[in-house]
Design a protein around this motif. Structure first.
Motif, PDB file in Angstrom:
ATOM      1  N   HIS A 114       0.822  -1.210   0.000  1.00 16.75           N
ATOM      2  CA  HIS A 114       0.000   0.000   0.000  1.00 16.75           C
ATOM      3  C   HIS A 114       0.856   1.259   0.000  1.00 16.75           C
ATOM      4  O   HIS A 114       2.072   1.189   0.143  1.00 16.75           O
ATOM      5  CB  HIS A 114      -0.930   0.002   1.222  1.00 16.75           C
ATOM      6  CG  HIS A 114      -0.197   0.065   2.523  1.00 16.75           C
ATOM      7  ND1 HIS A 114       0.392  -1.037   3.091  1.00 16.75           N
ATOM      8  CD2 HIS A 114       0.046   1.106   3.350  1.00 16.75           C
ATOM      9  CE1 HIS A 114       0.962  -0.684   4.226  1.00 16.75           C
ATOM     10  NE2 HIS A 114       0.771   0.621   4.409  1.00 16.75           N
ATOM     11  N   TYR A 124      -5.305   8.337   5.563  1.00 18.13           N
ATOM     12  CA  TYR A 124      -5.667   7.694   4.301  1.00 18.13           C
ATOM     13  C   TYR A 124      -4.499   6.866   3.773  1.00 18.13           C
ATOM     14  O   TYR A 124      -3.351   7.269   3.852  1.00 18.13           O
ATOM     15  CB  TYR A 124      -6.053   8.751   3.260  1.00 18.13           C
ATOM     16  CG  TYR A 124      -6.227   8.167   1.872  1.00 18.13           C
ATOM     17  CD1 TYR A 124      -7.405   7.523   1.514  1.00 18.13           C
ATOM     18  CD2 TYR A 124      -5.204   8.231   0.931  1.00 18.13           C
ATOM     19  CE1 TYR A 124      -7.566   6.971   0.251  1.00 18.13           C
ATOM     20  CE2 TYR A 124      -5.350   7.683  -0.335  1.00 18.13           C
ATOM     21  CZ  TYR A 124      -6.538   7.062  -0.665  1.00 18.13           C
ATOM     22  OH  TYR A 124      -6.686   6.508  -1.912  1.00 18.13           O
ATOM     23  N   GLU A 126      -3.832   3.790   0.369  1.00 16.98           N
ATOM     24  CA  GLU A 126      -4.400   3.064  -0.760  1.00 16.98           C
ATOM     25  C   GLU A 126      -3.699   1.726  -0.872  1.00 16.98           C
ATOM     26  O   GLU A 126      -2.478   1.666  -1.005  1.00 16.98           O
ATOM     27  CB  GLU A 126      -4.213   3.863  -2.046  1.00 16.98           C
ATOM     28  CG  GLU A 126      -4.858   3.224  -3.249  1.00 16.98           C
ATOM     29  CD  GLU A 126      -4.779   4.093  -4.494  1.00 16.98           C
ATOM     30  OE1 GLU A 126      -4.694   3.515  -5.595  1.00 16.98           O
ATOM     31  OE2 GLU A 126      -4.796   5.329  -4.369  1.00 16.98           O
TER      32      GLU A 126
END
Length: 177
Positions: A114, A124, A126
């Motif tokens: 990630h 946050y 991803e």
């Protein structure tokens, strides 16, 4: 006394030797020489480590902290403690590329490849790949500037060592505290 070999015997011998050579190529030669192991037998026999060691001997060793990536593989050893997880990160600019491979001695780890955007304070991240395996290889392009890397979780009662090979455009951050 003269011995003659029939055409049938010659064909059987030729086909047999071709099959044996193909098996040896796929299970022994490719893993040991090129770290290509389509059957997994080379890894179980320890032959892929021969190819990795040959690559290591041919390249200068690098310290795992603070080095910028190069066109040569950097080899990093990571220990994932029993029943715990660790995160290993690299700082990468947007659109930077990294080629990687990691593997254990056979024990599987849960992992999440990630990235976290540079300067983000919201938490946050991803995920690019989430799975459980004892090895992975591939490449990726950073979709944004920030820290990119792996979280590995060891669900066993023993520490698991893994070998991470990386090359590309990055700066090592290392183990995330």
């Amino acid at each position: 006394m003269q011995h003659t070999v029939s055409l049938k015997t010659l064909i059987i011998a030729s086909v047999s030797s071709t099959v044996v050579a193909a098996i040896a190529l796929v299970t022994l030669i490719l893993p040991a020489e090129y770290n290509i192991d389509p059957t997994g037998i080379g890894h179980k026999l320890g032959l892929t480590s021969i190819a990795i060691a040959a690559e290591t001997d041919a390249q200068p060793s690098q310290s795992p902290t603070g080095n910028k990536g190069t066109d040569e593989f950097q080899i990093i050893e990571v220990i994932v403690p029993a029943g715990r997880g660790v995160e290993y990160k690299f700082a990468m600019p947007q659109h930077a590329k990294m080629t990687y491979e990691w593997l254990t001695e056979g024990e599987s780890l849960y992992f999440d490849l990630h990235g976290e955007p540079e300067g983000d304070t919201t938490g946050y991240f991803e995920s690019y790949t989430i799975a459980t395996s004892n090895e992975m290889k591939g490449s990726f392009t950073a979709p944004f500037a920030g820290s990119h890397g792996w979280y590995w979780k060891n669900k066993t009662d023993n520490p698991i060592a893994l070998q991470l090979l990386v090359k590309g455009e990055y700066e090592v951050i290392g183990l995330k505290k």
